[in-house]
Write a protein that holds these residues in place. Structure first.
Motif, mmCIF file in Angstrom:
data_model
loop_
_atom_site.group_PDB
_atom_site.id
_atom_site.type_symbol
_atom_site.label_atom_id
_atom_site.label_comp_id
_atom_site.label_asym_id
_atom_site.label_seq_id
_atom_site.Cartn_x
_atom_site.Cartn_y
_atom_site.Cartn_z
ATOM 1 N N ALA A 1 0.764 -0.991 -0.034
ATOM 2 C CA ALA A 1 -0.066 0.018 -0.284
ATOM 3 C C ALA A 1 0.949 1.090 -0.035
ATOM 4 O O ALA A 1 0.548 2.445 -0.803
ATOM 5 N N THR A 2 2.019 1.600 0.860
ATOM 6 C CA THR A 2 2.969 2.457 1.024
ATOM 7 C C THR A 2 3.537 2.295 -0.703
ATOM 8 O O THR A 2 3.484 3.663 -0.666
ATOM 9 N N ARG A 3 3.966 1.562 -1.251
ATOM 10 C CA ARG A 3 4.370 1.287 -2.170
ATOM 11 C C ARG A 3 3.420 1.640 -2.786
ATOM 12 O O ARG A 3 3.924 2.773 -4.025
ATOM 13 N N PHE A 4 2.203 1.816 -3.363
ATOM 14 C CA PHE A 4 1.622 2.293 -4.804
ATOM 15 C C PHE A 4 1.076 3.888 -3.989
ATOM 16 O O PHE A 4 0.980 4.882 -5.007
ATOM 17 N N ALA A 5 1.404 4.163 -2.802
ATOM 18 C CA ALA A 5 0.278 5.470 -2.200
ATOM 19 C C ALA A 5 2.222 6.595 -3.102
ATOM 20 O O ALA A 5 1.997 7.474 -3.295
ATOM 21 N N VAL A 6 3.405 6.361 -3.309
ATOM 22 C CA VAL A 6 4.240 6.949 -3.532
ATOM 23 C C VAL A 6 4.534 6.714 -4.910
ATOM 24 O O VAL A 6 4.370 7.828 -5.656
ATOM 25 N N ALA A 7 3.969 5.821 -5.810
ATOM 26 C CA ALA A 7 3.679 5.622 -7.204
ATOM 27 C C ALA A 7 2.747 6.725 -7.493
ATOM 28 O O ALA A 7 2.212 7.712 -8.292
ATOM 29 N N THR A 8 1.906 7.115 -6.254
ATOM 30 C CA THR A 8 0.320 7.532 -6.960
ATOM 31 C C THR A 8 0.728 8.535 -6.689
ATOM 32 O O THR A 8 0.750 10.003 -8.406
ATOM 33 N N LEU A 9 1.705 9.465 -5.763
ATOM 34 C CA LEU A 9 1.966 10.862 -5.476
ATOM 35 C C LEU A 9 2.847 10.709 -6.560
ATOM 36 O O LEU A 9 3.564 12.248 -7.161
ATOM 37 N N ALA A 10 3.636 10.365 -6.993
ATOM 38 C CA ALA A 10 4.736 10.482 -8.092
ATOM 39 C C ALA A 10 4.286 11.049 -9.279
ATOM 40 O O ALA A 10 4.817 11.695 -10.066
ATOM 41 N N GLY A 11 3.272 10.132 -9.477
ATOM 42 C CA GLY A 11 2.342 9.927 -11.394
ATOM 43 C C GLY A 11 1.565 12.088 -11.405
ATOM 44 O O GLY A 11 1.416 11.956 -11.669
ATOM 45 N N GLY A 12 0.933 11.943 -9.475
ATOM 46 C CA GLY A 12 -0.035 12.959 -9.714
ATOM 47 C C GLY A 12 1.160 14.266 -9.835
ATOM 48 O O GLY A 12 1.045 15.029 -10.514
ATOM 49 N N ILE A 13 2.542 13.448 -9.430
ATOM 50 C CA ILE A 13 3.077 15.489 -9.501
ATOM 51 C C ILE A 13 3.559 15.338 -10.577
ATOM 52 O O ILE A 13 3.937 16.617 -11.510
ATOM 53 N N ASN A 14 3.592 14.226 -11.637
ATOM 54 C CA ASN A 14 4.186 14.076 -13.152
ATOM 55 C C ASN A 14 3.040 14.796 -14.174
ATOM 56 O O ASN A 14 3.198 15.327 -15.010
ATOM 57 N N LEU A 15 1.871 14.181 -13.967
ATOM 58 C CA LEU A 15 0.334 15.339 -14.334
ATOM 59 C C LEU A 15 0.249 16.865 -13.968
ATOM 60 O O LEU A 15 0.767 16.995 -14.837
ATOM 61 N N GLY A 16 0.903 17.164 -12.933
ATOM 62 C CA GLY A 16 1.355 17.985 -12.432
ATOM 63 C C GLY A 16 2.255 19.316 -13.428
ATOM 64 O O GLY A 16 1.330 20.818 -13.701
ATOM 65 N N GLY A 17 2.882 18.617 -13.685
ATOM 66 C CA GLY A 17 4.066 19.147 -14.268
ATOM 67 C C GLY A 17 3.600 19.044 -15.937
ATOM 68 O O GLY A 17 4.116 20.249 -16.882
ATOM 69 N N LEU A 18 3.176 18.574 -16.487
ATOM 70 C CA LEU A 18 2.098 17.810 -17.735
ATOM 71 C C LEU A 18 1.124 19.240 -17.999
ATOM 72 O O LEU A 18 0.580 19.784 -18.964
ATOM 73 N N GLY A 19 0.510 19.297 -16.813
ATOM 74 C CA GLY A 19 -0.401 20.002 -17.250
ATOM 75 C C GLY A 19 -0.226 21.714 -16.962
ATOM 76 O O GLY A 19 -0.554 22.561 -17.440
ATOM 77 N N LEU A 20 0.943 22.085 -16.257
ATOM 78 C CA LEU A 20 1.770 23.397 -16.496
ATOM 79 C C LEU A 20 2.034 23.759 -18.248
ATOM 80 O O LEU A 20 2.485 24.236 -17.996
ATOM 81 N N LEU A 21 2.321 22.479 -18.854
ATOM 82 C CA LEU A 21 3.059 23.012 -20.342
ATOM 83 C C LEU A 21 2.254 23.992 -21.413
ATOM 84 O O LEU A 21 2.325 24.471 -21.655
ATOM 85 N N PRO A 22 0.921 23.903 -21.561
ATOM 86 C CA PRO A 22 0.458 24.981 -21.873
ATOM 87 C C PRO A 22 0.503 26.265 -21.519
ATOM 88 O O PRO A 22 0.379 27.413 -22.313
ATOM 89 N N LEU A 23 0.553 26.569 -20.419
ATOM 90 C CA LEU A 23 1.370 27.984 -19.891
ATOM 91 C C LEU A 23 2.471 28.451 -20.203
ATOM 92 O O LEU A 23 2.872 29.623 -19.694
ATOM 93 N N ALA A 24 3.549 27.375 -20.867
ATOM 94 C CA ALA A 24 5.065 27.761 -21.355
ATOM 95 C C ALA A 24 4.635 28.668 -22.501
ATOM 96 O O ALA A 24 3.708 28.534 -23.462
#
Length: 81
Positions: free
Chosen positions: A50-73
């Motif tokens: 569960a902790t492993r998947f929670a950390v992976a989910t957090l990393a994926g969320g950070i990645n998607l957040g970065g991708l979401g900022l690309l249209p603002l570049a």
């Protein structure tokens, strides 16, 4: 995999589509190696999947957040010769 190729190639200009469909999956595959090591390290340390998947989910969320900022570049305009 096919979805990634289509998504990478569709917005690219025709002269760059081949590069985009090769570079995007290569970067994605490079991300899988650290992800596997990170997941194994978290599991070894905590003994919890569960902790492993929670950390992976957090990393994926950070990645998607970065991708979401690309249209603002800011975009560079190319001069037409």
């Amino acid at each position: 995999m096919i979805g990634m190729l289509v998504t990478a190639g569709a917005p690219a200009p025709p002269e760059r589509a081949a590069s985009a469909t090769g570079i995007a999956p290569a970067i994605g595959w490079l991300g899988h190696a650290p992800e596997g090591r990170q997941g194994r390290a978290v599991f070894d340390r905590t003994g919890s999947r569960a902790t492993r998947f929670a950390v992976a989910t957090l990393a994926g969320g950070i990645n998607l957040g970065g991708l979401g900022l690309l249209p603002l570049a800011p975009r560079r305009r190319r001069e037409v010769a």
